[in-house]
Structures are given as C-alpha cells and as structure tokens.
Motif scaffolding. Structure first.
Motif, PDB file in Angstrom:
ATOM      1  N   ALA A  63      71.225  27.897  68.582  1.00 43.54           N
ATOM      2  CA  ALA A  63      71.365  26.665  67.599  1.00 43.54           C
ATOM      3  C   ALA A  63      71.667  27.230  66.059  1.00 43.54           C
ATOM      4  O   ALA A  63      72.431  26.405  65.387  1.00 43.54           O
ATOM      5  N   SER A  64      71.313  28.566  65.592  1.00 44.57           N
ATOM      6  CA  SER A  64      71.767  28.979  64.460  1.00 44.57           C
ATOM      7  C   SER A  64      73.390  29.685  64.509  1.00 44.57           C
ATOM      8  O   SER A  64      73.996  29.566  63.775  1.00 44.57           O
ATOM      9  N   TYR A 129      70.160  19.155  59.970  1.00 42.35           N
ATOM     10  CA  TYR A 129      71.486  18.963  60.673  1.00 42.35           C
ATOM     11  C   TYR A 129      72.026  17.713  60.929  1.00 42.35           C
ATOM     12  O   TYR A 129      73.100  17.389  61.198  1.00 42.35           O
ATOM     13  N   ALA A 213      73.492  21.269  68.017  1.00 38.39           N
ATOM     14  CA  ALA A 213      72.341  22.310  67.535  1.00 38.39           C
ATOM     15  C   ALA A 213      71.131  21.484  67.491  1.00 38.39           C
ATOM     16  O   ALA A 213      70.165  22.188  67.721  1.00 38.39           O
ATOM     17  N   LEU A 216      69.542  21.691  70.943  1.00 35.75           N
ATOM     18  CA  LEU A 216      69.042  23.035  71.181  1.00 35.75           C
ATOM     19  C   LEU A 216      67.686  23.110  70.336  1.00 35.75           C
ATOM     20  O   LEU A 216      67.091  23.790  71.157  1.00 35.75           O
ATOM     21  N   LEU A 217      67.472  22.609  69.213  1.00 34.67           N
ATOM     22  CA  LEU A 217      66.293  22.842  68.544  1.00 34.67           C
ATOM     23  C   LEU A 217      65.129  21.983  69.327  1.00 34.67           C
ATOM     24  O   LEU A 217      64.135  22.512  69.180  1.00 34.67           O
ATOM     25  N   THR A 220      64.178  23.852  72.242  1.00 37.72           N
ATOM     26  CA  THR A 220      63.275  25.102  71.643  1.00 37.72           C
ATOM     27  C   THR A 220      61.960  24.526  71.393  1.00 37.72           C
ATOM     28  O   THR A 220      60.705  25.317  71.696  1.00 37.72           O
TER      29      THR A 220
END
Length: 243
Positions: A63-64, A129, A213, A216-217, A220
């Motif tokens: 994500a980063s 984001y 992103a 993805l977060l 996570t």
C-alpha cells in the motif's frame, strides 16, 4: 652459569592434555543445541500467526510502495504545485509524520493497545488516500498530508511492535527469526510495489492507484484482526540431538 640465567630451559611434557575452561564448554554446548536458521525458519512458515503477520506486512508495504514513489508526480502533475509549494508540502508532511510516529509510539509503549492504534492508523490512511483520489486542491491535500496521512505513517512501526508482542505470547517461537522474516516481507513489498504501482498508474491513473491502496489497507486491517484469534498458537521447534 650466565648462559643458564639468560636462556632458561623450558621442559615440555607431551602427556599433558589441555582442558578448556567450563565456561567455554557450556558455550560450545549452547551453540550445538541452538537450531540453525533453516531449522527455525521452516516451522515458522507453518505457523498461522506468523503467516498472517507476514501477509499483513506484505499488504501494508505494498500500500505504501505503490503510492510513495509517485507522490511527487502526483503533486506536480495532478495538484499543480509550484516548486515552493512542493518544498513546503514535503517538509510539513515529513515533519508531521515523524511527530505522529513519536507521539503514538510513546503512548503505546506506556499504555499498550497497539492493535487499536494500528487499526486507527490504517483507517486514517484509507481516508487520506480517498481524499487524494477525488481532490486536486493544494490546501485540501496539504491539510490531509499533515493530519491523516501523517498518522498513517506510524502504521509500519506500530505493526512491528504489535507483531513482536503477539509473538511473545508463544515462547516456542524463535523471535529473532520471526521478526527478521516479517521485516524481509516488508522489503519484498518495496521490491514489488513500484513496478506494480507503475502498472496501476498506467491503467487507472492516480485515482486507480489510490483506490488500489485503499483496498490493500482494508485487507491489512482484516488480516491483522484475524491474527488476533490465533495469537495463542505455538510453533514447536524440532529438537536437536547432541551427538
């Protein structure tokens, strides 16, 4: 007589066998009884808690890694920042990120509750984001960067601290090997992230890269929550026979 005083004669006894001190013997026994890196790594890869932590670290790193390499391109092409604005933006964003990381780290070290702060940081990153995906105004981007995005910058450090705390609940884990594996997963994410980000940017533009992103977060956060359920499970390392 003078020769004897100047050149003393040393007598060597060949039947004497050197016995090392007891401390050195115990050190050799510890080295023989300690499993090798391979013997410690393979059982860890079969552990649900370690696999989930590695998966979460990979998702967080991706994500980063898909966003940060293109942050300057976003600021100059999408937001249309001037060089002065970009310089002020970079300094303010970096300084606020360090400040949030220090404050959150000090608070969690004294009060605990790392999982709550980690989830909060991930949510802050998703909101940041999301704003980046729909806004191109300098003032809005600047305010988000020094607040929500700065809070999200503390997520990797908080994740590593949380992973260490959860691995400590299973004494049979080799903590050093487990943490090294998790950090290596983060490095792997930064190997895969930039080319993946370039692909997403080509196909979907900046909005696509920020939406990806966010996904993805969110994944996570889900994996981190699931890892809490199996935090009590242990990995039994193989016994090493001393021969």
């Amino acid at each position: 007589m003078l020769l004897k005083e100047c050149f003393p004669v040393f007598v060597l006894k060949w039947n004497i066998r050197y016995t090392p001190p007891l401390q050195h013997q115990w050190r050799e026994i510890e080295m023989l009884s300690k499993p090798s890196f391979r013997e410690s790594l393979f059982p860890l890869l079969k552990s649900p808690i370690v696999l989930k932590l590695c998966a979460a670290m990979l998702l967080l790193g991706l994500a980063s890694a898909i966003v940060l390499p293109f942050a300057s391109l976003f600021a100059l092409d999408k937001v249309r920042m001037t060089p002065v604005q970009f310089g002020i933006f970079s300094v303010a964003a970096s300084s606020s990120g360090v400040l949030f990381s220090v404050l959150i780290g000090q608070w969690t070290d004294s009060h605990g509750r790392r999982d709550g702060w980690l989830i909060s940081s991930l949510i802050a990153g998703m909101v940041a984001y999301g704003v980046y995906a729909v806004s191109g105004t300098f003032s809005v981007i600047f305010c988000v960067a020094v607040s929500l995005a700065a809070m999200f910058s503390a997520a990797p450090a908080q994740f590593l601290a949380l992973a260490r705390a959860r691995l400590d609940t299973s004494p049979s884990h080799d903590i050093n090997v487990a943490m090294g594996t998790i950090r290596a997963t983060f490095s792997l994410a930064w190997v895969l992230g930039p080319p993946l980000g370039a692909l997403v940017l080509t196909l979907g533009g900046f909005r696509g890269i920020f939406v990806f992103a966010i996904v993805l977060l969110a994944a996570t956060a889900v994996v981190v929550s699931l890892s809490r359920v199996t935090a009590h499970q242990k990995v039994v390392l193989p016994d090493v026979q001393l021969g």
